[in-house]
Design a protein around this motif. Structure first.
Motif, PDB file in Angstrom:
ATOM      1  N   GLU A   1      -3.465  -6.675  -5.094  1.00 14.79           N
ATOM      2  CA  GLU A   1      -4.143  -5.383  -5.026  1.00 14.79           C
ATOM      3  C   GLU A   1      -3.297  -4.285  -5.647  1.00 14.79           C
ATOM      4  OE1 GLU A   1      -5.973  -2.346  -1.609  1.00 14.79           O
ATOM      5  OE2 GLU A   1      -5.139  -4.302  -1.058  1.00 14.79           O
ATOM      6  N   TYR A   2      -1.973  -4.345  -5.430  1.00 17.98           N
ATOM      7  CA  TYR A   2      -1.092  -3.342  -6.010  1.00 17.98           C
ATOM      8  C   TYR A   2      -1.106  -3.421  -7.536  1.00 17.98           C
ATOM      9  CZ  TYR A   2       3.199  -0.918  -7.304  1.00 17.98           C
ATOM     10  OH  TYR A   2       4.102  -0.085  -7.905  1.00 17.98           O
TER      11      TYR A   2
ATOM     12  N   HIS B   1       0.829  -1.206   0.000  1.00 15.63           N
ATOM     13  CA  HIS B   1       0.000   0.000   0.000  1.00 15.63           C
ATOM     14  C   HIS B   1       0.867   1.261   0.000  1.00 15.63           C
ATOM     15  CE1 HIS B   1      -3.545   2.457   0.641  1.00 15.63           C
ATOM     16  NE2 HIS B   1      -2.976   3.003   1.712  1.00 15.63           N
TER      17      HIS B   1
ATOM     18  N   GLU C   1      -3.449  -4.578  -9.421  1.00 11.46           N
ATOM     19  CA  GLU C   1      -4.759  -4.183  -9.936  1.00 11.46           C
ATOM     20  C   GLU C   1      -4.885  -2.665 -10.038  1.00 11.46           C
ATOM     21  OE1 GLU C   1      -9.510  -4.982  -8.986  1.00 11.46           O
ATOM     22  OE2 GLU C   1      -7.943  -5.849  -7.704  1.00 11.46           O
ATOM     23  N   ASN C   2      -4.264  -1.953  -9.094  1.00 13.25           N
ATOM     24  CA  ASN C   2      -4.379  -0.491  -9.080  1.00 13.25           C
ATOM     25  C   ASN C   2      -3.229   0.223  -9.793  1.00 13.25           C
ATOM     26  OD1 ASN C   2      -6.743  -0.695  -7.509  1.00 13.25           O
ATOM     27  ND2 ASN C   2      -5.535  -0.811  -5.621  1.00 13.25           N
ATOM     28  N   HIS C   3      -2.021  -0.364  -9.745  1.00 11.95           N
ATOM     29  CA  HIS C   3      -0.850   0.316 -10.294  1.00 11.95           C
ATOM     30  C   HIS C   3      -0.057  -0.585 -11.245  1.00 11.95           C
ATOM     31  CE1 HIS C   3      -1.510   3.372  -7.157  1.00 11.95           C
ATOM     32  NE2 HIS C   3      -1.631   2.369  -6.299  1.00 11.95           N
TER      33      HIS C   3
END
Length: 573
Positions: free
Chosen positions: A306-307, A280, A309-311
Protein backbone atom coordinates in the motif's frame (compact mmCIF):
# COMPACT_ATOMS: atom_id res chain seq x y z
CA UNK A 1 40.19 25.28 46.34
CA UNK A 2 38.89 28.10 44.12
CA UNK A 3 40.81 31.29 43.38
CA UNK A 4 38.45 33.40 45.57
CA UNK A 5 39.03 31.10 48.54
CA UNK A 6 42.76 31.27 48.01
CA UNK A 7 42.71 35.09 48.00
CA UNK A 8 40.62 35.17 51.17
CA UNK A 9 43.08 32.84 52.88
CA UNK A 10 46.11 34.97 51.97
CA UNK A 11 44.40 38.15 53.17
CA UNK A 12 43.56 36.55 56.52
CA UNK A 13 47.15 35.41 56.99
CA UNK A 14 48.46 38.91 56.20
CA UNK A 15 46.05 40.50 58.67
CA UNK A 16 47.18 38.10 61.37
CA UNK A 17 50.82 38.97 60.75
CA UNK A 18 50.36 42.79 60.66
CA UNK A 19 47.74 43.29 63.38
CA UNK A 20 49.04 44.08 66.91
CA UNK A 21 48.83 41.42 69.56
CA UNK A 22 45.68 41.75 71.70
CA UNK A 23 45.84 38.49 73.64
CA UNK A 24 46.47 40.33 76.96
CA UNK A 25 43.47 42.65 76.60
CA UNK A 26 40.86 41.88 79.30
CA UNK A 27 37.98 42.99 77.08
CA UNK A 28 38.82 40.55 74.35
CA UNK A 29 39.40 37.82 76.90
CA UNK A 30 35.89 38.26 78.27
CA UNK A 31 34.15 38.55 74.93
CA UNK A 32 36.02 35.76 73.25
CA UNK A 33 35.43 32.06 73.67
CA UNK A 34 36.32 30.72 77.10
CA UNK A 35 39.31 28.37 77.15
CA UNK A 36 38.83 24.77 78.08
CA UNK A 37 40.00 23.38 81.41
CA UNK A 38 43.71 22.73 81.49
CA UNK A 39 44.99 19.47 82.86
CA UNK A 40 46.93 19.43 86.15
CA UNK A 41 50.11 18.59 84.32
CA UNK A 42 49.97 21.88 82.39
CA UNK A 43 49.22 23.88 85.55
CA UNK A 44 52.16 22.31 87.32
CA UNK A 45 54.40 23.37 84.47
CA UNK A 46 53.44 26.94 85.08
CA UNK A 47 52.06 27.72 81.65
CA UNK A 48 49.41 30.41 81.10
CA UNK A 49 45.86 29.44 80.15
CA UNK A 50 46.04 31.04 76.71
CA UNK A 51 49.13 29.04 75.65
CA UNK A 52 47.00 26.54 73.80
CA UNK A 53 45.50 29.20 71.53
CA UNK A 54 48.97 30.50 70.76
CA UNK A 55 50.15 27.05 69.87
CA UNK A 56 47.26 26.50 67.50
CA UNK A 57 47.94 29.83 65.82
CA UNK A 58 51.61 29.05 65.34
CA UNK A 59 50.82 25.57 64.05
CA UNK A 60 48.41 27.00 61.50
CA UNK A 61 51.04 29.43 60.19
CA UNK A 62 53.91 26.97 60.06
CA UNK A 63 51.91 24.09 58.54
CA UNK A 64 53.10 23.47 54.96
CA UNK A 65 50.57 23.97 52.16
CA UNK A 66 49.15 20.77 50.72
CA UNK A 67 50.23 20.11 47.17
CA UNK A 68 47.61 19.68 44.51
CA UNK A 69 49.61 17.01 42.73
CA UNK A 70 51.85 14.02 43.32
CA UNK A 71 55.42 14.01 42.03
CA UNK A 72 57.18 10.84 40.85
CA UNK A 73 60.72 10.97 39.56
CA UNK A 74 61.90 8.53 36.89
CA UNK A 75 65.26 7.91 35.30
CA UNK A 76 65.02 10.56 32.59
CA UNK A 77 61.88 12.54 33.30
CA UNK A 78 59.79 14.15 36.03
CA UNK A 79 56.19 12.93 36.09
CA UNK A 80 53.62 15.20 37.71
CA UNK A 81 50.20 13.65 38.40
CA UNK A 82 47.30 15.88 39.41
CA UNK A 83 45.23 14.41 42.22
CA UNK A 84 43.15 17.03 44.06
CA UNK A 85 41.00 19.20 41.84
CA UNK A 86 37.97 21.31 42.56
CA UNK A 87 35.77 19.54 40.03
CA UNK A 88 35.85 16.42 42.20
CA UNK A 89 34.67 18.17 45.37
CA UNK A 90 31.75 16.35 46.83
CA UNK A 91 32.02 13.28 44.62
CA UNK A 92 31.91 9.77 45.99
CA UNK A 93 35.44 8.97 44.92
CA UNK A 94 37.21 12.11 46.20
CA UNK A 95 40.53 11.18 47.86
CA UNK A 96 40.31 11.73 51.62
CA UNK A 97 42.08 14.83 52.87
CA UNK A 98 44.81 14.58 55.43
CA UNK A 99 43.73 15.14 58.99
CA UNK A 100 40.06 14.16 58.48
CA UNK A 101 40.32 10.93 60.44
CA UNK A 102 38.89 11.00 63.92
CA UNK A 103 41.47 11.40 66.61
CA UNK A 104 41.56 8.84 69.34
CA UNK A 105 40.83 10.06 72.83
CA UNK A 106 43.94 10.39 74.93
CA UNK A 107 44.05 9.73 78.60
CA UNK A 108 45.28 12.39 80.98
CA UNK A 109 48.55 10.56 81.47
CA UNK A 110 49.37 10.59 77.76
CA UNK A 111 48.50 14.24 76.99
CA UNK A 112 52.03 15.51 77.52
CA UNK A 113 53.60 12.71 75.48
CA UNK A 114 51.18 13.34 72.61
CA UNK A 115 51.98 17.06 72.63
CA UNK A 116 55.70 16.33 72.51
CA UNK A 117 55.15 14.10 69.44
CA UNK A 118 53.18 16.84 67.72
CA UNK A 119 55.96 19.33 68.37
CA UNK A 120 58.57 17.05 66.86
CA UNK A 121 56.31 16.30 63.88
CA UNK A 122 55.70 20.00 63.27
CA UNK A 123 59.35 20.83 63.56
CA UNK A 124 60.14 18.72 60.50
CA UNK A 125 58.21 19.51 57.34
CA UNK A 126 56.64 16.53 55.61
CA UNK A 127 58.30 17.37 52.33
CA UNK A 128 61.73 16.50 53.74
CA UNK A 129 60.85 12.80 53.51
CA UNK A 130 60.15 13.19 49.78
CA UNK A 131 63.35 12.87 47.69
CA UNK A 132 61.89 15.25 45.09
CA UNK A 133 61.10 18.03 47.54
CA UNK A 134 64.20 19.94 46.52
CA UNK A 135 62.82 20.27 43.03
CA UNK A 136 59.65 22.03 44.09
CA UNK A 137 60.63 25.16 42.22
CA UNK A 138 61.17 23.10 39.05
CA UNK A 139 57.78 21.43 39.32
CA UNK A 140 56.14 24.84 39.20
CA UNK A 141 57.39 25.05 35.62
CA UNK A 142 55.55 21.89 34.70
CA UNK A 143 52.28 22.44 36.58
CA UNK A 144 51.39 26.11 37.18
CA UNK A 145 49.37 26.58 40.34
CA UNK A 146 46.25 27.96 38.72
CA UNK A 147 42.65 27.07 39.31
CA UNK A 148 41.98 26.05 35.66
CA UNK A 149 44.71 23.44 35.13
CA UNK A 150 42.29 20.56 35.44
CA UNK A 151 39.67 22.14 33.17
CA UNK A 152 41.35 21.52 29.82
CA UNK A 153 38.43 19.37 28.71
CA UNK A 154 35.95 22.04 29.76
CA UNK A 155 37.83 24.92 28.16
CA UNK A 156 37.94 23.48 24.63
CA UNK A 157 35.76 25.22 22.06
CA UNK A 158 32.54 23.41 21.41
CA UNK A 159 33.29 23.25 17.67
CA UNK A 160 36.51 21.35 18.36
CA UNK A 161 34.68 18.81 20.52
CA UNK A 162 32.04 18.33 17.84
CA UNK A 163 34.73 17.61 15.24
CA UNK A 164 36.39 15.10 17.56
CA UNK A 165 33.07 13.41 18.30
CA UNK A 166 32.29 13.32 14.58
CA UNK A 167 35.39 11.20 13.91
CA UNK A 168 34.29 8.66 16.50
CA UNK A 169 30.69 8.66 15.25
CA UNK A 170 31.81 7.91 11.70
CA UNK A 171 33.81 4.92 12.91
CA UNK A 172 31.74 3.52 15.81
CA UNK A 173 28.31 5.11 15.39
CA UNK A 174 26.37 7.66 17.40
CA UNK A 175 24.91 5.19 19.89
CA UNK A 176 26.02 4.53 22.61
CA UNK A 177 29.07 6.82 22.27
CA UNK A 178 27.23 10.15 22.34
CA UNK A 179 25.01 8.99 25.19
CA UNK A 180 28.07 8.22 27.32
CA UNK A 181 30.18 11.31 26.62
CA UNK A 182 27.13 13.50 27.24
CA UNK A 183 27.35 12.57 30.92
CA UNK A 184 30.90 13.90 31.43
CA UNK A 185 30.16 17.58 31.92
CA UNK A 186 27.92 20.37 30.65
CA UNK A 187 30.23 21.32 27.79
CA UNK A 188 30.50 17.73 26.54
CA UNK A 189 26.76 17.33 26.91
CA UNK A 190 26.19 20.41 24.76
CA UNK A 191 28.63 19.15 22.12
CA UNK A 192 27.14 15.64 22.12
CA UNK A 193 23.67 17.12 21.72
CA UNK A 194 24.57 18.77 18.41
CA UNK A 195 22.09 17.56 15.76
CA UNK A 196 24.94 17.28 13.25
CA UNK A 197 26.25 14.22 15.11
CA UNK A 198 22.86 12.48 15.05
CA UNK A 199 22.29 12.31 11.31
CA UNK A 200 23.04 8.58 11.13
CA UNK A 201 21.93 6.36 14.01
CA UNK A 202 21.99 2.58 14.44
CA UNK A 203 20.35 1.00 17.48
CA UNK A 204 20.88 -2.66 18.30
CA UNK A 205 19.95 -4.80 21.31
CA UNK A 206 18.20 -2.71 23.96
CA UNK A 207 18.27 -3.49 27.70
CA UNK A 208 17.63 -7.21 27.30
CA UNK A 209 19.54 -10.10 25.84
CA UNK A 210 18.17 -11.66 22.64
CA UNK A 211 15.69 -14.45 23.21
CA UNK A 212 14.58 -13.31 26.69
CA UNK A 213 11.19 -11.95 27.61
CA UNK A 214 10.66 -8.24 28.04
CA UNK A 215 9.06 -7.09 31.27
CA UNK A 216 6.41 -4.33 31.20
CA UNK A 217 8.67 -1.92 33.11
CA UNK A 218 11.47 -2.56 30.64
CA UNK A 219 9.16 -2.04 27.70
CA UNK A 220 7.96 1.27 29.13
CA UNK A 221 11.55 2.34 29.76
CA UNK A 222 12.48 1.52 26.17
CA UNK A 223 9.57 3.52 24.77
CA UNK A 224 10.22 6.52 27.01
CA UNK A 225 13.93 6.59 26.14
CA UNK A 226 13.29 6.21 22.44
CA UNK A 227 10.66 8.91 22.53
CA UNK A 228 13.07 11.26 24.34
CA UNK A 229 15.84 10.59 21.79
CA UNK A 230 13.50 11.28 18.89
CA UNK A 231 12.32 14.58 20.35
CA UNK A 232 15.68 15.87 21.61
CA UNK A 233 18.34 14.37 19.32
CA UNK A 234 16.82 13.25 16.00
CA UNK A 235 15.79 16.62 14.59
CA UNK A 236 18.23 16.23 11.65
CA UNK A 237 18.23 12.44 11.40
CA UNK A 238 18.88 11.18 7.87
CA UNK A 239 19.67 7.45 8.12
CA UNK A 240 18.11 5.25 10.79
CA UNK A 241 18.79 1.54 11.39
CA UNK A 242 17.18 -0.85 13.83
CA UNK A 243 18.78 -4.27 14.39
CA UNK A 244 17.59 -7.42 16.19
CA UNK A 245 14.42 -5.94 17.69
CA UNK A 246 11.58 -8.39 18.24
CA UNK A 247 9.25 -5.95 20.02
CA UNK A 248 8.37 -2.25 19.79
CA UNK A 249 9.51 -2.14 16.15
CA UNK A 250 6.34 -0.49 14.92
CA UNK A 251 6.43 2.00 17.81
CA UNK A 252 10.03 2.96 16.97
CA UNK A 253 9.25 3.44 13.27
CA UNK A 254 6.18 5.53 14.03
CA UNK A 255 8.10 7.78 16.44
CA UNK A 256 10.96 8.26 13.97
CA UNK A 257 8.52 9.05 11.18
CA UNK A 258 6.71 11.60 13.36
CA UNK A 259 9.72 13.50 14.75
CA UNK A 260 12.26 13.11 11.90
CA UNK A 261 11.07 15.08 8.87
CA UNK A 262 14.44 14.71 7.09
CA UNK A 263 14.51 10.89 7.19
CA UNK A 264 15.93 9.51 3.92
CA UNK A 265 16.90 5.91 4.71
CA UNK A 266 15.19 3.27 6.89
CA UNK A 267 16.92 -0.06 7.60
CA UNK A 268 15.42 -2.92 9.61
CA UNK A 269 17.72 -5.93 10.02
CA UNK A 270 16.54 -9.12 11.74
CA UNK A 271 13.47 -7.34 13.15
CA UNK A 272 9.96 -8.67 13.58
CA UNK A 273 6.54 -7.13 14.08
CA UNK A 274 6.44 -4.26 11.58
CA UNK A 275 2.75 -3.56 11.04
CA UNK A 276 0.61 -1.68 8.53
CA UNK A 277 0.31 1.26 10.94
CA UNK A 278 4.06 1.87 10.74
CA UNK A 279 3.96 2.09 6.92
CA UNK A 280 0.95 4.37 7.17
CA UNK A 281 2.89 6.69 9.50
CA UNK A 282 5.80 6.74 7.04
CA UNK A 283 3.44 7.79 4.30
CA UNK A 284 2.02 10.65 6.36
CA UNK A 285 5.23 12.15 7.74
CA UNK A 286 8.33 10.90 5.88
CA UNK A 287 8.16 12.89 2.66
CA UNK A 288 11.94 12.64 2.11
CA UNK A 289 12.21 8.85 2.49
CA UNK A 290 14.11 7.36 -0.46
CA UNK A 291 15.56 4.04 0.74
CA UNK A 292 13.85 1.07 2.44
CA UNK A 293 15.93 -1.92 3.54
CA UNK A 294 13.95 -4.80 5.06
CA UNK A 295 16.41 -7.64 4.57
CA UNK A 296 16.08 -10.56 7.02
CA UNK A 297 13.09 -8.89 8.70
CA UNK A 298 9.45 -9.90 9.05
CA UNK A 299 6.80 -7.35 8.17
CA UNK A 300 3.26 -7.13 6.88
CA UNK A 301 3.62 -7.14 3.10
CA UNK A 302 0.21 -5.54 2.63
CA UNK A 303 1.39 -2.40 4.42
CA UNK A 304 4.47 -2.04 2.21
CA UNK A 305 2.46 -2.72 -0.96
CA UNK A 306 0.00 0.00 0.00
CA UNK A 307 2.86 2.38 0.78
CA UNK A 308 4.54 1.75 -2.60
CA UNK A 309 1.25 2.21 -4.41
CA UNK A 310 0.72 5.64 -2.84
CA UNK A 311 4.28 6.89 -2.28
CA UNK A 312 6.46 4.68 -4.47
CA UNK A 313 7.40 7.58 -6.74
CA UNK A 314 9.78 8.95 -4.07
CA UNK A 315 11.55 5.61 -3.44
CA UNK A 316 14.95 5.11 -5.10
CA UNK A 317 16.28 2.06 -3.23
CA UNK A 318 14.52 -1.13 -2.14
CA UNK A 319 16.22 -4.11 -0.49
CA UNK A 320 14.35 -7.17 0.77
CA UNK A 321 14.81 -10.91 1.33
CA UNK A 322 13.39 -13.57 -0.95
CA UNK A 323 10.28 -15.29 0.40
CA UNK A 324 6.85 -16.53 -0.61
CA UNK A 325 5.09 -13.36 0.56
CA UNK A 326 7.88 -10.92 -0.18
CA UNK A 327 8.03 -11.89 -3.85
CA UNK A 328 4.84 -9.87 -4.35
CA UNK A 329 6.99 -6.76 -3.95
CA UNK A 330 8.85 -7.51 -7.17
CA UNK A 331 5.52 -7.83 -8.99
CA UNK A 332 4.36 -4.44 -7.73
CA UNK A 333 7.67 -2.90 -8.81
CA UNK A 334 7.30 -4.27 -12.32
CA UNK A 335 3.87 -2.63 -12.47
CA UNK A 336 5.44 0.80 -12.29
CA UNK A 337 4.95 1.77 -8.63
CA UNK A 338 8.58 2.95 -8.37
CA UNK A 339 9.48 4.71 -11.64
CA UNK A 340 12.58 6.43 -10.18
CA UNK A 341 14.07 3.28 -8.64
CA UNK A 342 17.89 3.22 -8.84
CA UNK A 343 18.82 0.22 -6.67
CA UNK A 344 17.02 -3.11 -6.40
CA UNK A 345 18.48 -5.92 -4.30
CA UNK A 346 16.91 -9.29 -3.51
CA UNK A 347 18.89 -11.72 -1.38
CA UNK A 348 18.44 -14.86 0.67
CA UNK A 349 20.37 -16.85 3.23
CA UNK A 350 23.21 -19.05 2.03
CA UNK A 351 21.60 -22.21 3.41
CA UNK A 352 18.24 -21.59 1.72
CA UNK A 353 17.10 -24.39 -0.56
CA UNK A 354 14.41 -22.73 -2.68
CA UNK A 355 16.24 -19.81 -4.30
CA UNK A 356 14.31 -19.45 -7.58
CA UNK A 357 12.53 -16.16 -8.17
CA UNK A 358 10.30 -15.64 -11.22
CA UNK A 359 10.89 -12.20 -12.68
CA UNK A 360 9.92 -10.56 -15.95
CA UNK A 361 13.05 -8.69 -17.00
CA UNK A 362 11.37 -6.85 -19.85
CA UNK A 363 8.59 -5.54 -17.60
CA UNK A 364 11.19 -4.43 -15.07
CA UNK A 365 13.10 -2.56 -17.77
CA UNK A 366 9.99 -0.68 -18.78
CA UNK A 367 8.94 0.07 -15.16
CA UNK A 368 12.38 1.14 -13.88
CA UNK A 369 14.35 2.82 -16.69
CA UNK A 370 16.59 4.66 -14.18
CA UNK A 371 17.88 1.50 -12.50
CA UNK A 372 21.63 1.69 -11.80
CA UNK A 373 22.23 -1.30 -9.50
CA UNK A 374 20.49 -4.67 -9.87
CA UNK A 375 21.49 -7.43 -7.42
CA UNK A 376 20.08 -10.91 -6.95
CA UNK A 377 22.31 -12.49 -4.29
CA UNK A 378 22.01 -16.28 -4.06
CA UNK A 379 18.72 -16.03 -5.94
CA UNK A 380 18.29 -17.68 -9.33
CA UNK A 381 16.02 -15.59 -11.56
CA UNK A 382 13.49 -17.40 -13.74
CA UNK A 383 12.62 -15.35 -16.78
CA UNK A 384 8.95 -14.71 -17.44
CA UNK A 385 7.44 -13.44 -20.67
CA UNK A 386 5.06 -10.53 -20.92
CA UNK A 387 1.43 -11.28 -21.75
CA UNK A 388 0.83 -8.37 -24.10
CA UNK A 389 3.92 -9.25 -26.16
CA UNK A 390 5.47 -5.75 -26.04
CA UNK A 391 9.23 -5.63 -25.63
CA UNK A 392 11.51 -3.04 -24.09
CA UNK A 393 13.65 -1.38 -26.71
CA UNK A 394 15.98 0.45 -24.29
CA UNK A 395 16.78 -2.15 -21.59
CA UNK A 396 18.65 -0.63 -18.62
CA UNK A 397 20.52 2.31 -20.20
CA UNK A 398 21.86 3.60 -16.86
CA UNK A 399 22.77 0.26 -15.29
CA UNK A 400 26.25 0.29 -13.70
CA UNK A 401 26.23 -2.91 -11.60
CA UNK A 402 24.68 -6.32 -12.22
CA UNK A 403 25.11 -9.05 -9.61
CA UNK A 404 23.63 -12.52 -10.11
CA UNK A 405 25.98 -14.41 -7.78
CA UNK A 406 24.99 -17.72 -6.21
CA UNK A 407 26.63 -20.44 -4.14
CA UNK A 408 24.94 -23.15 -6.21
CA UNK A 409 24.77 -23.84 -9.92
CA UNK A 410 22.96 -21.15 -11.91
CA UNK A 411 21.06 -21.92 -15.13
CA UNK A 412 21.55 -18.49 -16.66
CA UNK A 413 22.66 -18.65 -20.29
CA UNK A 414 24.25 -16.19 -22.69
CA UNK A 415 20.82 -15.27 -24.05
CA UNK A 416 19.46 -14.49 -20.60
CA UNK A 417 22.44 -12.29 -19.89
CA UNK A 418 22.01 -10.49 -23.21
CA UNK A 419 18.33 -9.83 -22.51
CA UNK A 420 19.34 -7.98 -19.36
CA UNK A 421 22.37 -6.07 -20.64
CA UNK A 422 21.65 -5.42 -24.31
CA UNK A 423 21.22 -1.68 -23.63
CA UNK A 424 23.62 -1.28 -20.67
CA UNK A 425 26.56 0.56 -22.20
CA UNK A 426 27.62 2.12 -18.86
CA UNK A 427 28.11 -1.16 -16.98
CA UNK A 428 31.09 -1.09 -14.59
CA UNK A 429 30.63 -4.14 -12.32
CA UNK A 430 29.53 -7.62 -13.46
CA UNK A 431 29.25 -10.40 -10.87
CA UNK A 432 28.50 -13.83 -12.38
CA UNK A 433 29.88 -16.11 -9.67
CA UNK A 434 28.18 -19.47 -9.99
CA UNK A 435 26.97 -18.90 -13.56
CA UNK A 436 28.75 -21.84 -15.14
CA UNK A 437 26.78 -21.71 -18.41
CA UNK A 438 28.01 -18.27 -19.39
CA UNK A 439 30.71 -18.51 -22.08
CA UNK A 440 33.56 -16.13 -23.00
CA UNK A 441 31.96 -15.50 -26.37
CA UNK A 442 28.75 -14.40 -24.63
CA UNK A 443 30.71 -11.93 -22.51
CA UNK A 444 32.61 -10.61 -25.51
CA UNK A 445 29.37 -9.62 -27.24
CA UNK A 446 28.14 -7.38 -24.42
CA UNK A 447 27.78 -3.69 -25.34
CA UNK A 448 29.70 -2.36 -22.30
CA UNK A 449 33.21 -1.26 -23.26
CA UNK A 450 34.55 0.04 -19.94
CA UNK A 451 34.01 -2.85 -17.54
CA UNK A 452 36.09 -2.44 -14.38
CA UNK A 453 35.19 -5.49 -12.24
CA UNK A 454 34.46 -9.02 -13.52
CA UNK A 455 33.73 -11.72 -10.93
CA UNK A 456 33.34 -15.05 -12.72
CA UNK A 457 34.65 -17.59 -10.23
CA UNK A 458 32.98 -20.94 -9.54
CA UNK A 459 32.80 -21.66 -5.80
CA UNK A 460 30.35 -24.56 -5.57
CA UNK A 461 32.37 -27.74 -5.03
CA UNK A 462 29.76 -30.26 -6.23
CA UNK A 463 29.74 -29.05 -9.84
CA UNK A 464 33.24 -27.71 -10.47
CA UNK A 465 34.75 -31.05 -11.39
CA UNK A 466 31.85 -31.94 -13.69
CA UNK A 467 32.17 -28.86 -15.89
CA UNK A 468 33.63 -29.28 -19.33
CA UNK A 469 36.89 -27.50 -20.24
CA UNK A 470 36.45 -23.98 -21.56
CA UNK A 471 38.31 -21.88 -24.06
CA UNK A 472 38.28 -18.30 -25.22
CA UNK A 473 39.28 -16.40 -22.09
CA UNK A 474 41.62 -14.32 -24.23
CA UNK A 475 38.55 -12.70 -25.86
CA UNK A 476 37.45 -11.37 -22.48
CA UNK A 477 40.85 -10.00 -21.44
CA UNK A 478 41.46 -8.53 -24.88
CA UNK A 479 38.17 -6.59 -24.82
CA UNK A 480 38.59 -5.08 -21.33
CA UNK A 481 42.36 -5.09 -20.88
CA UNK A 482 42.48 -1.28 -20.69
CA UNK A 483 39.78 -0.90 -18.01
CA UNK A 484 39.81 -4.04 -15.82
CA UNK A 485 40.69 -3.37 -12.20
CA UNK A 486 39.49 -6.64 -10.62
CA UNK A 487 39.35 -10.05 -12.32
CA UNK A 488 38.14 -13.24 -10.62
CA UNK A 489 38.22 -16.50 -12.61
CA UNK A 490 38.69 -18.91 -9.69
CA UNK A 491 38.16 -22.62 -10.52
CA UNK A 492 37.51 -21.88 -14.18
CA UNK A 493 38.76 -24.81 -16.28
CA UNK A 494 40.60 -22.93 -19.00
CA UNK A 495 43.62 -24.54 -20.63
CA UNK A 496 47.18 -23.50 -19.88
CA UNK A 497 47.72 -22.10 -23.37
CA UNK A 498 44.48 -20.12 -23.23
CA UNK A 499 45.47 -18.66 -19.87
CA UNK A 500 48.89 -17.70 -21.19
CA UNK A 501 47.36 -15.83 -24.13
CA UNK A 502 44.82 -14.13 -21.85
CA UNK A 503 47.54 -12.97 -19.44
CA UNK A 504 49.59 -11.64 -22.34
CA UNK A 505 46.68 -9.37 -23.33
CA UNK A 506 46.62 -7.98 -19.82
CA UNK A 507 50.39 -7.47 -19.89
CA UNK A 508 50.18 -5.57 -23.16
CA UNK A 509 47.98 -2.98 -21.46
CA UNK A 510 50.85 -1.91 -19.21
CA UNK A 511 50.36 1.72 -20.22
CA UNK A 512 46.95 1.78 -18.52
CA UNK A 513 48.22 -0.18 -15.46
CA UNK A 514 44.73 -0.45 -13.96
CA UNK A 515 44.67 -4.04 -12.68
CA UNK A 516 44.55 -4.13 -8.86
CA UNK A 517 43.21 -7.59 -8.00
CA UNK A 518 43.64 -10.95 -9.74
CA UNK A 519 42.14 -14.23 -8.48
CA UNK A 520 43.55 -17.31 -10.24
CA UNK A 521 42.75 -19.83 -7.49
CA UNK A 522 42.25 -23.38 -8.79
CA UNK A 523 43.21 -22.55 -12.39
CA UNK A 524 45.89 -24.02 -14.65
CA UNK A 525 48.06 -20.94 -14.70
CA UNK A 526 51.74 -21.61 -15.48
CA UNK A 527 54.85 -19.75 -14.25
CA UNK A 528 55.58 -18.14 -17.68
CA UNK A 529 52.03 -16.82 -18.00
CA UNK A 530 52.10 -15.54 -14.42
CA UNK A 531 55.51 -13.92 -14.88
CA UNK A 532 54.33 -11.90 -17.86
CA UNK A 533 51.39 -10.26 -16.09
CA UNK A 534 53.22 -9.67 -12.78
CA UNK A 535 56.19 -8.07 -14.47
CA UNK A 536 54.06 -5.51 -16.29
CA UNK A 537 51.25 -4.74 -13.84
CA UNK A 538 53.02 -2.67 -11.20
CA UNK A 539 49.78 -1.59 -9.48
CA UNK A 540 48.73 -5.17 -8.68
CA UNK A 541 48.19 -5.46 -4.90
CA UNK A 542 46.17 -8.71 -4.52
CA UNK A 543 46.99 -12.07 -6.09
CA UNK A 544 45.36 -15.41 -5.23
CA UNK A 545 47.33 -18.47 -6.38
CA UNK A 546 45.97 -21.07 -3.97
CA UNK A 547 45.34 -24.57 -5.38
CA UNK A 548 47.07 -23.81 -8.70
CA UNK A 549 48.32 -27.25 -9.77
CA UNK A 550 50.84 -26.07 -12.37
CA UNK A 551 52.78 -23.81 -9.98
CA UNK A 552 55.56 -24.79 -7.55
CA UNK A 553 54.39 -25.80 -4.10
CA UNK A 554 56.02 -22.86 -2.33
CA UNK A 555 54.10 -20.17 -4.21
CA UNK A 556 50.54 -21.51 -3.88
CA UNK A 557 49.08 -18.92 -1.53
CA UNK A 558 47.48 -15.47 -1.37
CA UNK A 559 49.71 -12.42 -1.84
CA UNK A 560 48.73 -9.01 -0.48
CA UNK A 561 50.72 -5.91 -1.25
CA UNK A 562 52.98 -4.95 -4.10
CA UNK A 563 56.12 -5.89 -2.17
CA UNK A 564 55.04 -9.52 -1.72
CA UNK A 565 54.12 -9.79 -5.38
CA UNK A 566 57.54 -8.43 -6.37
CA UNK A 567 59.20 -11.07 -4.23
CA UNK A 568 57.10 -13.72 -5.98
CA UNK A 569 58.46 -12.52 -9.30
CA UNK A 570 61.98 -13.30 -8.08
CA UNK A 571 60.92 -16.83 -7.13
CA UNK A 572 59.46 -17.48 -10.58
CA UNK A 573 62.79 -16.53 -12.23
Amino acid sequence: MDSSDAEALTRSERSEDTAPSTSNSPALAEDGPKPKKVSPLKRAAGKPTNAKAKKQKKARVSRPAQLGYTVHQGEDMLLVISSTTSQYDGSAWTPPKKGTKKKKKLTKGKVKAAQMKKKTARAKPKLENNPVAKEKEDTDLFVPQTATDHRWGQSLPEEVLINIFQMVVVQDGAVPFLCRVGRVCRLWNAAASSPVLWRKVTIGYCWIAPGKNQLPKTEKKIKDTFNWLAQNRFSQLRDFSLCHWTKNVSYAVEVVAQFCPHLRSLTLSYCTGLTVAAFHSLGLHSRCLQSINLQYSEFQVEGLLEYLENHGSQIKQILFTHGIKNDRLLTSITRGFCPDLELLEVNTKLDSKDCELPVCIKALQMACPKLKTFRMLNVRPLHKTMRNGTDSTFGFPLLEELCIATTSCSYMTDKDLWDILFGSTKLRVLDLRGCSRITPSGLATLPCLELECLFWGQYFSSHVGLSSPKAGLHMVTQKWSQTLQQLDIANQLFGAEDLEIAMSHLAQAAEADTLRSLNLSGTRITPPALRSVIGQMTALSYLNLSSCRYLPRGVKRIYRGQEEIRQLLDKLD
